[in-house]
Enzyme design. Sequence first.
Site, PDB file in Angstrom:
ATOM      1  N   VAL A  20      61.894  16.752   4.033  1.00 11.69           N
ATOM      2  CA  VAL A  20      61.769  15.817   5.144  1.00 11.69           C
ATOM      3  C   VAL A  20      62.343  14.449   4.753  1.00 11.69           C
ATOM      4  O   VAL A  20      62.983  13.775   5.567  1.00 11.69           O
ATOM      5  CB  VAL A  20      60.287  15.675   5.593  1.00 11.69           C
ATOM      6  CG1 VAL A  20      60.141  14.615   6.675  1.00 11.69           C
ATOM      7  CG2 VAL A  20      59.750  17.009   6.083  1.00 11.69           C
ATOM      8  N   CYS A  21      62.144  14.052   3.516  1.00 12.17           N
ATOM      9  CA  CYS A  21      62.547  12.714   3.056  1.00 12.17           C
ATOM     10  C   CYS A  21      64.021  12.388   3.336  1.00 12.17           C
ATOM     11  O   CYS A  21      64.320  11.319   3.870  1.00 12.17           O
ATOM     12  CB  CYS A  21      62.235  12.544   1.573  1.00 12.17           C
ATOM     13  SG  CYS A  21      60.483  12.739   1.190  1.00 12.17           S
ATOM     14  N   PRO A  22      64.979  13.274   3.008  1.00 13.57           N
ATOM     15  CA  PRO A  22      66.368  12.901   3.268  1.00 13.57           C
ATOM     16  C   PRO A  22      66.674  12.741   4.758  1.00 13.57           C
ATOM     17  O   PRO A  22      67.519  11.913   5.123  1.00 13.57           O
ATOM     18  CB  PRO A  22      67.185  14.031   2.650  1.00 13.57           C
ATOM     19  CG  PRO A  22      66.254  15.156   2.432  1.00 13.57           C
ATOM     20  CD  PRO A  22      64.889  14.551   2.298  1.00 13.57           C
ATOM     21  N   GLU A  57      64.639  11.460   6.978  1.00 11.81           N
ATOM     22  CA  GLU A  57      64.132  10.128   7.341  1.00 11.81           C
ATOM     23  C   GLU A  57      65.040   9.027   6.790  1.00 11.81           C
ATOM     24  O   GLU A  57      65.361   8.062   7.488  1.00 11.81           O
ATOM     25  CB  GLU A  57      62.739   9.922   6.762  1.00 11.81           C
ATOM     26  CG  GLU A  57      61.663  10.783   7.361  1.00 11.81           C
ATOM     27  CD  GLU A  57      60.318  10.453   6.781  1.00 11.81           C
ATOM     28  OE1 GLU A  57      59.390  10.220   7.576  1.00 11.81           O
ATOM     29  OE2 GLU A  57      60.173  10.407   5.544  1.00 11.81           O
ATOM     30  N   LEU A  58      65.404   9.156   5.539  1.00 13.53           N
ATOM     31  CA  LEU A  58      66.221   8.120   4.906  1.00 13.53           C
ATOM     32  C   LEU A  58      67.612   8.051   5.532  1.00 13.53           C
ATOM     33  O   LEU A  58      68.180   6.968   5.688  1.00 13.53           O
ATOM     34  CB  LEU A  58      66.308   8.357   3.399  1.00 13.53           C
ATOM     35  CG  LEU A  58      64.968   8.264   2.657  1.00 13.53           C
ATOM     36  CD1 LEU A  58      65.156   8.542   1.170  1.00 13.53           C
ATOM     37  CD2 LEU A  58      64.294   6.929   2.856  1.00 13.53           C
TER      38      LEU A  58
END
Length: 187
Positions: free
Chosen positions: A46-48, A50-51
């Site tokens: 999920v992190c990439p 969002e970033l």
Amino acid sequence: MSLINTEIKPFKATAFKGGKFIDVSDADLKGKWSVVFFYPADFTFVCPTELEDLADNYSEFQKLGVEIYSVSTDTHFCHKAWHDTSPAIGKIAYTMVGDPTGTICRNFEILIEEKGLADRGTFVVDPDGKIQIIEITAGGIGRDARELLRKVKAAQYVASHPGEVCPAKWEEGEKTLAPSLDLVGKI
């Protein structure tokens, strides 16, 4: 205790930005609006997304005088490696802060101690270094940069227009409210 309207605590860290390692501290967040965007870990799922979403909207934040600081418990070296190998992360022009000791995460009360990772948390800090917005979601729930942008605009509006507040779904240019006895029970 809520962190809303509290001043950010002191910290010093090393970050990756613009192909270089830089020093970052709480002083860098003062004097302008800032978004501190915590996420669990580099090289995840999920992190990439969002970033990358933040990277795609970064110029809109900059137009508002807002700087973005993404923070995880990874090192600045790990941030560079991720930036160099991921097309999504390679778009990032904002500051990627390493917090391997968890100091910044603890300061913002976002560290998952037993995992050594940050919760998915967003903090909007005003020019006085005070936290005006907090959003924390479970690890599997990604955030939306456009919604964050709307909230930042509302926070900036309220800060520059004492006596006015922004109702739900407020968008820039729409009507605000002036809380008063006359409004009680009429909304």
